[in-house]
Design an enzyme around this catalytic site. Sequence first.
Site, mmCIF file in Angstrom:
data_model
loop_
_atom_site.group_PDB
_atom_site.id
_atom_site.type_symbol
_atom_site.label_atom_id
_atom_site.label_comp_id
_atom_site.label_asym_id
_atom_site.label_seq_id
_atom_site.Cartn_x
_atom_site.Cartn_y
_atom_site.Cartn_z
ATOM 1 N N ASP A 142 39.510 40.760 44.148
ATOM 2 C CA ASP A 142 39.118 40.549 45.543
ATOM 3 C C ASP A 142 39.120 39.058 45.904
ATOM 4 O OD1 ASP A 142 38.588 43.237 45.327
ATOM 5 O OD2 ASP A 142 36.511 43.109 45.993
ATOM 6 N N HIS A 152 37.620 39.025 40.677
ATOM 7 C CA HIS A 152 37.968 38.132 41.796
ATOM 8 C C HIS A 152 39.063 37.153 41.387
ATOM 9 C CE1 HIS A 152 33.892 39.628 42.627
ATOM 10 N NE2 HIS A 152 34.257 39.566 43.902
HETATM 11 ZN ZN LIG Z 1 34.734 39.850 48.222
#
Ligand SMILES: [Zn+2]
Length: 305
Positions: free
Chosen positions: A117, A268
């Site tokens: 993400d 991430h």
């Molecule tokens: Zn996020």
Amino acid sequence: MNQKAQYIFSVLTLMASAFGESSGENSDGVVPLDSPEIFKTQPFPDWLHAFTGLNAWPDENPPYIPLEFIDFENIVSDPRREFGTCPPDRSTCSFDCYKCISYDDAYTCPKLSQTFDDGPSPSTPKLLKALTHNTTFFTVGLNVVKYPEVYQQIQQKGHLLGLHTWSHKFLPSLSNEEIIAQFQWSIWAMNATGSHLPKWYRPPYGGIDNRVRSIARQFGMQAVLWDYDSFDWKLESVPPQRTESEIYSDVQKWRHKTWSPAGLILEHDGMPKTVNAGIEISKIIGPDQLTVAQCVGGIDYIRTF
Ligand SMILES: [Zn+2]
């Protein structure tokens, strides 16, 4: 600001500072592949100017543009709530509060698979070079238009691109119009940059309820949640709240939790340390992983152009 919000803020700040640098050349005068110098903002397309009357990509509070296919009668009326607060019961099917899953949410995978993400970011190309399997990236619209070439690199490598809103807001706190704006501008950024319309979105912070879902469905999108949170962003907090070895130890546990490694991992690609962790996790799990679309036997995009 809580730790996660601080991490997101630092990602956005780092990107802003990298973007403003005037020189990323090394001593040979060569601009490295991962230098901010190669990053050029995605031009604002003519079709979007014609449709919105605007001339530039919006800031973190994008304007709501009415869309004829959105029916406000079909938006569930769950009450708005601030980040960190929870509804009194499970009737709104909140994932962030109660890990509640709705009938069309993707939340797991038959093979243990990574997802990333918050990108694209200047750190993403290093991850792309190291990965030996396809994976899924949930991108923030502001970053898509800031780093369109990184977005296109992800696409060219065969990874799946999903949506992570325009500016990473906690969606249950927003008005219906503001949620629509978070989706529509992110979709337009992905269309302008990758010539496709996303099928899969991940709500920032897992912040979702039936109101958010009822809006996303009108765009034809489905939510993607996760089985396992790596909490990799804690590597970037000062002082670090988590070590690499703690993360890798968790991954080993997840690998052996089911008879065959299964589930979706939240990671991430917004910062160097989370990308380095992602590369190591990829080595631990190996290349036998799936994209979210493959996990559920679904389509990659609603439409490609
Ligand atoms: Zn996020």
